[in-house]
Scaffold this active site. Structure first.
Site, PDB file in Angstrom:
ATOM      1  N   GLY A  46       0.839  -1.187   0.000  1.00 32.87           N
ATOM      2  CA  GLY A  46       0.000   0.000   0.000  1.00 32.87           C
ATOM      3  C   GLY A  46       0.876   1.240   0.000  1.00 32.87           C
ATOM      4  CD  GLN A  51       3.272   5.752   2.826  1.00 34.61           C
ATOM      5  OE1 GLN A  51       2.285   5.223   2.317  1.00 34.61           O
ATOM      6  NE2 GLN A  51       4.262   5.069   3.377  1.00 34.61           N
ATOM      7  CB  CYS A  88       5.369   2.237   7.766  1.00 42.50           C
ATOM      8  SG  CYS A  88       4.798   3.708   6.905  1.00 42.50           S
ATOM      9  CG  LEU A  89       6.586   1.280   1.756  1.00 37.06           C
ATOM     10  CD1 LEU A  89       5.853   1.628   0.462  1.00 37.06           C
ATOM     11  CD2 LEU A  89       7.705   0.291   1.498  1.00 37.06           C
ATOM     12  CG  HIS A 130      -0.341   1.136   7.293  1.00 39.24           C
ATOM     13  ND1 HIS A 130       0.585   0.792   8.244  1.00 39.24           N
ATOM     14  CD2 HIS A 130       0.310   1.927   6.406  1.00 39.24           C
ATOM     15  CE1 HIS A 130       1.748   1.365   7.946  1.00 39.24           C
ATOM     16  NE2 HIS A 130       1.610   2.053   6.823  1.00 39.24           N
ATOM     17  CD  GLU A 131      -0.995   2.414   2.794  1.00 43.30           C
ATOM     18  OE1 GLU A 131      -0.627   3.608   2.677  1.00 43.30           O
ATOM     19  OE2 GLU A 131      -0.191   1.499   3.027  1.00 43.30           O
ATOM     20  CG  HIS A 134       0.307   6.740   5.658  1.00 42.62           C
ATOM     21  ND1 HIS A 134       1.421   7.301   6.250  1.00 42.62           N
ATOM     22  CD2 HIS A 134       0.601   5.435   5.468  1.00 42.62           C
ATOM     23  CE1 HIS A 134       2.346   6.372   6.419  1.00 42.62           C
ATOM     24  NE2 HIS A 134       1.869   5.227   5.949  1.00 42.62           N
TER      25      HIS A 134
END
Length: 182
Positions: A46, A51, A88-89, A130-131, A134
């Site tokens: 995702g 991000q 997480c990226l 999660h997304e 963000h």
């Protein structure tokens, strides 16, 4: 299409609520395509627009056969909790068990402005939560509890974590730009 740089913890855009998308045009569709390419390049499941430094309410996802985009999404959560690890990226090199709900339903728009929704359980439900976080300016480390939360922030504040982030940025920089070699 282009692979875009991923912002990492400490970047103010990751702590800011994203703005709703108001224009559904070719620029938006290019952004969505870039988000998919960026997510796949770093082998993520995702990616949210903040991000990559874009303060708009957009996230893309791809887990197995399930993939898509949600723009201006809303989320409804079930009551039952699930256990599982999360990373997480934008917080590279760390992963912790993160409390999430077992079921999530997301409603929103696609890149053409068409309404759609998806209901998920397990990993896909975790990804949606999660997304969506963000887009609200929340990182998964803020969802941690107790000792996991203390450990995450201790590691993030450690001197060697800055080195880890720099190494990941350098590694990712090698694939930035066009998928056509530009």
């Amino acid at each position: 299409m282009s692979v875009r740089p991923i912002r990492t913890i400490g970047d103010p855009i990751l702590r800011s609520a994203a703005d709703p998308v108001r224009r559904f045009d070719d620029d938006l569709r290019t952004l969505v395509a870039d988000m998919f390419e960026t997510m796949r390049d770093v082998e993520g499941v995702g990616l949210a627009a903040p991000q990559i430094g874009v303060g708009l309410q957009i996230f893309v996802y791809e887990i197995g056969e399930d993939s898509g985009v949600f723009i201006n999404p809303s989320i409804e959560l079930g009551d039952e909790m699930q256990e599982g690890g999360e990373g997480c990226l934008s917080v590279p090199g760390l992963g912790f068990d993160t409390p999430r709900r077992q079921r999530a339903r997301v409603s929103g728009l696609d890149e053409h402005g068409q309404e759609h929704e998806a209901e998920a359980t397990g990993l896909l439900a975790r990804c949606f939560q999660h997304e969506h976080d963000h887009l609200q300016g929340t990182l998964y480390v803020n969802r941690l509890e107790g000792e996991a939360r203390r450990e995450a922030w201790r590691r993030i504040r450690a001197e060697d974590y800055a080195r880890t982030v720099a190494e990941v940025r350098q590694e990712r920089a090698g694939t930035l730009g066009s998928s056509f070699g530009g």
